[in-house]
Design a protein around this motif. Sequence first.
Motif, short mmCIF file in Angstrom:
data_model
loop_
_atom_site.label_atom_id
_atom_site.label_comp_id
_atom_site.label_asym_id
_atom_site.label_seq_id
_atom_site.Cartn_x
_atom_site.Cartn_y
_atom_site.Cartn_z
N SER A 1 49.85 73.00 62.89
CA SER A 1 49.26 71.65 62.81
C SER A 1 47.84 71.68 62.26
CB SER A 1 49.28 71.00 64.20
OG SER A 1 48.52 71.81 65.11
N HIS A 2 47.13 72.81 62.48
CA HIS A 2 45.75 72.97 61.99
C HIS A 2 45.61 74.37 61.40
CE1 HIS A 2 45.59 69.88 65.10
NE2 HIS A 2 44.50 69.40 64.52
N VAL A 3 45.06 74.45 60.21
CA VAL A 3 45.00 75.74 59.51
C VAL A 3 43.57 76.00 59.02
CG1 VAL A 3 45.97 77.13 57.64
CG2 VAL A 3 47.41 75.43 58.79
N LEU A 4 43.09 77.20 59.29
CA LEU A 4 41.75 77.62 58.86
C LEU A 4 41.85 78.21 57.45
CD1 LEU A 4 39.02 77.71 60.36
CD2 LEU A 4 39.60 80.03 61.10
N VAL A 5 41.06 77.68 56.51
CA VAL A 5 41.13 78.13 55.11
C VAL A 5 39.71 78.26 54.55
CG1 VAL A 5 42.02 77.50 52.81
CG2 VAL A 5 43.33 76.88 54.82
N ASP A 6 39.49 79.21 53.66
CA ASP A 6 38.21 79.28 52.96
C ASP A 6 38.07 78.03 52.10
OD1 ASP A 6 37.61 81.73 54.02
OD2 ASP A 6 38.04 82.89 52.21
N ALA A 7 36.90 77.40 52.16
CA ALA A 7 36.68 76.16 51.40
C ALA A 7 36.90 76.38 49.90
CB ALA A 7 35.27 75.63 51.67
N ALA A 8 36.62 77.60 49.42
CA ALA A 8 36.78 77.90 47.99
C ALA A 8 38.25 77.89 47.56
CB ALA A 8 36.16 79.26 47.68
N ASP A 9 39.17 77.92 48.54
CA ASP A 9 40.60 77.98 48.22
C ASP A 9 41.31 76.63 48.28
OD1 ASP A 9 40.63 80.74 47.71
OD2 ASP A 9 40.87 81.21 49.83
N VAL A 10 40.57 75.55 48.56
CA VAL A 10 41.25 74.25 48.62
C VAL A 10 41.09 73.48 47.30
CG1 VAL A 10 40.91 74.15 51.13
CG2 VAL A 10 39.37 72.86 49.64
N VAL A 11 42.13 72.73 46.97
CA VAL A 11 42.15 71.95 45.73
C VAL A 11 42.38 70.48 46.11
CG1 VAL A 11 43.38 71.57 43.55
CG2 VAL A 11 43.07 73.90 44.42
N PRO A 12 41.50 69.57 45.66
CA PRO A 12 41.69 68.15 46.01
C PRO A 12 43.00 67.60 45.45
CG PRO A 12 39.50 68.54 45.05
CD PRO A 12 40.30 69.79 44.84
N VAL A 13 43.66 66.77 46.25
CA VAL A 13 44.89 66.11 45.82
C VAL A 13 44.49 64.75 45.23
CG1 VAL A 13 47.07 65.09 46.61
CG2 VAL A 13 46.30 67.29 47.55
N PRO A 14 44.96 64.42 44.00
CA PRO A 14 44.54 63.16 43.37
C PRO A 14 44.94 61.93 44.19
CG PRO A 14 45.76 64.53 41.81
CD PRO A 14 45.90 65.17 43.15
N ASP A 15 44.20 60.85 44.04
CA ASP A 15 44.52 59.58 44.72
C ASP A 15 45.92 59.12 44.34
OD1 ASP A 15 42.04 59.56 45.83
OD2 ASP A 15 41.16 58.16 44.38
N GLY A 16 46.61 58.56 45.32
CA GLY A 16 47.94 58.00 45.03
C GLY A 16 49.06 59.01 45.09
N VAL A 17 48.72 60.28 45.32
CA VAL A 17 49.76 61.31 45.45
C VAL A 17 49.96 61.60 46.94
CG1 VAL A 17 50.36 63.72 44.98
CG2 VAL A 17 49.26 62.35 43.20
N GLY A 18 51.19 61.41 47.43
CA GLY A 18 51.48 61.62 48.85
C GLY A 18 51.47 63.09 49.23
N ALA A 19 51.28 63.36 50.51
CA ALA A 19 51.20 64.75 51.00
C ALA A 19 52.50 65.51 50.74
CB ALA A 19 50.88 64.76 52.49
N ALA A 20 53.65 64.90 51.04
CA ALA A 20 54.94 65.60 50.86
C ALA A 20 55.20 65.87 49.38
CB ALA A 20 56.08 64.77 51.46
N GLU A 21 54.85 64.89 48.53
CA GLU A 21 55.05 65.06 47.08
C GLU A 21 54.19 66.21 46.56
OE1 GLU A 21 56.64 61.36 48.22
OE2 GLU A 21 54.58 62.02 48.52
N ALA A 22 52.92 66.22 46.99
CA ALA A 22 52.02 67.29 46.56
C ALA A 22 52.50 68.65 47.07
CB ALA A 22 50.60 67.01 47.04
N GLU A 23 53.01 68.67 48.31
CA GLU A 23 53.47 69.93 48.91
C GLU A 23 54.57 70.60 48.08
OE1 GLU A 23 53.07 72.31 51.04
OE2 GLU A 23 55.12 73.06 50.87
N THR A 24 55.45 69.81 47.50
CA THR A 24 56.55 70.40 46.70
C THR A 24 56.01 71.17 45.51
OG1 THR A 24 56.85 68.48 45.23
CG2 THR A 24 58.10 68.48 47.28
N LEU A 25 54.74 70.93 45.15
CA LEU A 25 54.18 71.49 43.91
C LEU A 25 53.04 72.48 44.11
CD1 LEU A 25 54.23 68.27 41.75
CD2 LEU A 25 55.74 70.23 41.58
#
Length: 343
Positions: free
Chosen positions: A101-125
Amino acid sequence: MNAEALVEVVLPGKVEPEGLEIRHGAVPVAGPGQVVIRMEATGVSFAEQQMRRGRYYDQPAFPFVPGYDLVGTVAATGEGVEPGLAGTRVAALVKVGGWASHVLVDAADVVPVPDGVGAAEAETLVVNGITAWQMLHRKARVRAGHTVLVHGANGGVGSVLVQLAQAAGAKVIGTASARHHDALRAQGVTPIDYRTEDIPARVRELAPGGVDAVFDHVGGRSTIDSWHLLAPGGTLVAYGSASTRDDEGSKQLPVLKLLGRIWLWNALPNRRRAYFFNIWAGRALAKNQFRTRLHADLTQVLTALQRGDITPHIAAQLPLSRIAEALRLAESGTVAGKIVLNP
C-alpha cells in the motif's frame, strides 16, 4: 495523527499462489532523497510468475515483497526532495516491493504521470511500456515501412509493442492463440496461431525477404527460428525464456545458453544483429545515465498514451488481498493485457 497502516504481500519461498502472505505494519518513513508513494495501482508481471518458482535470474532471497512497478501519489518527501512533489501522481519501476500500500522509492526514480491519465492505465505501461519502447526504438530502431514479428502479440509487452510499432509506421505480424485473432485483425495486425501453424513457414509467406525485426520472449527453439526469419540488416531482440518457466534445474542456464547463441550470431559476418534485452542493463555501471534514459522513455510512453497512440489493455483489476486469484489468472494464459492490483 497518521491512521494509515502498511499492507503488503510477502512471497515467503517457492509456493503456489495461495501461499503468498498478507502482512500489516507501519508505513515507511522517507529518508534523505526518498519519497513514500501511496500505491494506487501495481501489477502482475511475468517476472513474479518466475519468482514464485525461484526461477527469476536475479531475484532476492526469500522472503520478500514482489511487485515490479507501481503508480501512486507521493504521500511524503524526505530531506533534499522538492516538497512540491507531494500530492503528485507518479510511476516507478522498482523490480521488487511494489505489492504494498506504501512504497519507499528514491525521488530520482519517479516519473510524473500526465494529467488525465488514470493510475490503472498508466500502470499497464510502466515495465511493459519501457520494455517495448526501448526494444523498438533503442535496439531495433524500427521505422516506417519496416515489417516486424511480435511473439505473444496479445500479451502485456506484446500488445504495447504492436501499438508502438504501428505508431512508428511499421507493419506487424503477431503470434497469439486463435481466440485473440479477431482483436488483432481489428488492430491491423496479421495474426499467426502459434499452436497450430508453422510460424517460420507462415512468416516467409507473408514476408518472403524476411522481417526487419523480431521480438521474442519465448526463448529456446523459438529464438533460433526468429534469427533465421530476419532480413539482411534485421534485428532480433530476445527478452525472456517463457518456454522454460515451469522447468526445474538452473534458472541461469536458459539465459546463459541464449546469451552464448547471441554472442556467436553477432560474431558472424551476416549483416544481422541480435540482442538480449534486460531492462536493468547498465544500472550498476552508470546509474544516472540509466535513470535519465528510463525517465525519458517512460515519459514518451505515457505521452503516447495521453495522445491516444496506445490503448491500455487492462485484463482485470483486483485488490492486493486477492493476490492468489490475480496470480492464477495471470498464469492461466487466458487473459489479454495486464492484471492490475489496487490497494
